[in-house]
Design a protein around this motif. Structure first.
Motif, PDB file in Angstrom:
ATOM      1  N   GLN A  88      39.271  92.962  24.283  1.00  0.00           N
ATOM      2  CA  GLN A  88      38.256  91.557  24.407  1.00  0.00           C
ATOM      3  C   GLN A  88      37.029  92.169  24.889  1.00  0.00           C
ATOM      4  OE1 GLN A  88      39.669  87.810  25.438  1.00  0.00           O
ATOM      5  NE2 GLN A  88      41.730  88.245  24.514  1.00  0.00           N
TER       6      GLN A  88
ATOM      7  N   TRP B 209      40.134 100.481  15.857  1.00  0.00           N
ATOM      8  CA  TRP B 209      39.949 100.385  17.400  1.00  0.00           C
ATOM      9  C   TRP B 209      39.437 101.624  18.013  1.00  0.00           C
ATOM     10  CZ3 TRP B 209      39.884  95.650  19.341  1.00  0.00           C
ATOM     11  CH2 TRP B 209      40.135  94.614  18.428  1.00  0.00           C
TER      12      TRP B 209
ATOM     13  N   GLY C 177      43.379  94.712  20.118  1.00  0.00           N
ATOM     14  CA  GLY C 177      43.196  93.513  20.815  1.00  0.00           C
ATOM     15  C   GLY C 177      42.110  93.311  21.939  1.00  0.00           C
TER      16      GLY C 177
ATOM     17  N   HIS D 165      35.989  93.308  18.893  1.00  0.00           N
ATOM     18  CA  HIS D 165      36.759  93.177  17.885  1.00  0.00           C
ATOM     19  C   HIS D 165      36.083  93.361  16.514  1.00  0.00           C
ATOM     20  CE1 HIS D 165      38.996  90.591  14.678  1.00  0.00           C
ATOM     21  NE2 HIS D 165      40.014  91.148  15.461  1.00  0.00           N
TER      22      HIS D 165
ATOM     23  N   SER E 165      37.903  96.884  15.207  1.00  0.00           N
ATOM     24  CA  SER E 165      38.979  96.454  14.237  1.00  0.00           C
ATOM     25  C   SER E 165      39.020  97.137  12.928  1.00  0.00           C
ATOM     26  CB  SER E 165      39.297  95.023  14.414  1.00  0.00           C
ATOM     27  OG  SER E 165      38.280  94.166  13.605  1.00  0.00           O
TER      28      SER E 165
END
Length: 299
Positions: free
Chosen positions: A94, A39, A92, A31, A35
């Motif tokens: 992880q 992404w 999102g 992230h 981000s």
């Protein structure tokens, strides 16, 4: 001769610094960097860094040397030094990215007493039943990396050792547990280094054998044992890999690519490429461009 770098080379993606920390490693969450770039970590490579990308939750399109794979299960992607790659994550996602500098890799190979072959070639290893342990390992690694606790370096090295043991075991399991003689492994590792350093010079097989202190027959025997191909075939594969990279990721002309790779003329290069790949370089480039355009239109 035209000199170009068709693929961006970073220490860490998007950074121009030689190395951002005094440590010989870098650990961060997916992230924290992805981000910032919507992404999408675009095509690039690292000169002397091995990376481990741990995907815990979410999905990713992983491109390694022009081959794209969609991954949605928990896994660890190994990215060796100089490997051209990109990642496109679902928002999102992880996980963690762990980067090792070459001196650190050498240190752990010394401790292992053998080359860590699992770090020398790209591979995607599903974590399966080890998912919770691997997640805890990476989470603890990042926590220790970001902290300044007592004996921090010792703790980091202990955690990395545990991770490398796990990775090496997966590598051995996939090879059926067969342990090849360590001397032959070392010879093949040296051959790979020589090939990486001199493939554009197109040295004869006899010269590689001479530098390794082997006969051509012995070198070919080892190449067949470890790679399933002759030394000459491996030399051709390396040239084709670089040719594909330049056709995919650069705007160099066929003649410029031919010259850059040490061919006497573009016609000979085109015949060589067609013989190895099945299509002419121009056709290969056009097909790749058309595929990329179609994918963009579908988004």
């Amino acid at each position: 001769m035209t000199t170009v770098t068709p693929v961006p080379v970073f220490t860490l993606y998007g950074e121009s610094l030689n190395w951002p920390t005094p440590d010989l490693l870098h650990c961060e969450s997916i992230h924290s960097r992805s981000s910032l770039y919507e992404w999408h970590i675009r095509i690039h490579q690292h000169a002397d860094i091995v990376q481990l990308l741990y995907l815990h939750k979410g999905s990713a399109e992983i491109e390694i040397e022009g081959v794209k794979t969609h991954v949605s299960q928990a896994c660890i992607q190994v990215v060796p030094a100089l490997c051209v790659h990109s990642f496109k994550f679902s928002p999102g996602t992880q996980g963690f990215s762990l980067s090792f500098s070459s001196p650190l890799v050498a240190l752990f190979e010394q401790r292992f007493g053998q080359p860590l072959e699992v770090l020398a070639r790209p591979g995607c290893l599903p974590v399966n039943a080890s998912r919770h342990r691997i997640n805890a390992l990476f989470s603890t690694l990042q926590s220790e990396y970001e902290g300044d606790g007592l004996a921090r370096e010792m703790m980091l090295h202990s955690l990395i050792s545990a991770l490398l043991v796990w990775l090496n075991r997966q590598c051995c399991a996939s090879d059926g547990g067969v342990q090849r003689p360590q001397r032959n492994k070392a010879v093949m590792r040296q051959f790979s280094k020589l090939l990486e350093r001199h493939y554009r010079e197109q040295l004869p097989v006899t010269e590689y054998a001479r530098r390794l202190g082997l006969s051509v027959t012995h070198l070919n025997t080892l190449c067949h044992e470890f790679h399933g191909a002759s030394a000459l075939a491996l030399m051709h594969q390396r040239l084709i890999l670089e040719a594909r990279r330049m056709l995919l990721y650069s705007t160099m002309t066929i003649s410029q690519i031919s010259e850059h790779l040490g061919f006497s003329d573009a016609t000979y290069f085109s015949r060589f490429f067609r013989r190895q790949v099945g299509v002419a370089p121009k056709t290969f480039r056009s097909a790749a461009a058309s595929a990329s355009f179609s994918l963009e239109k579908q988004k």
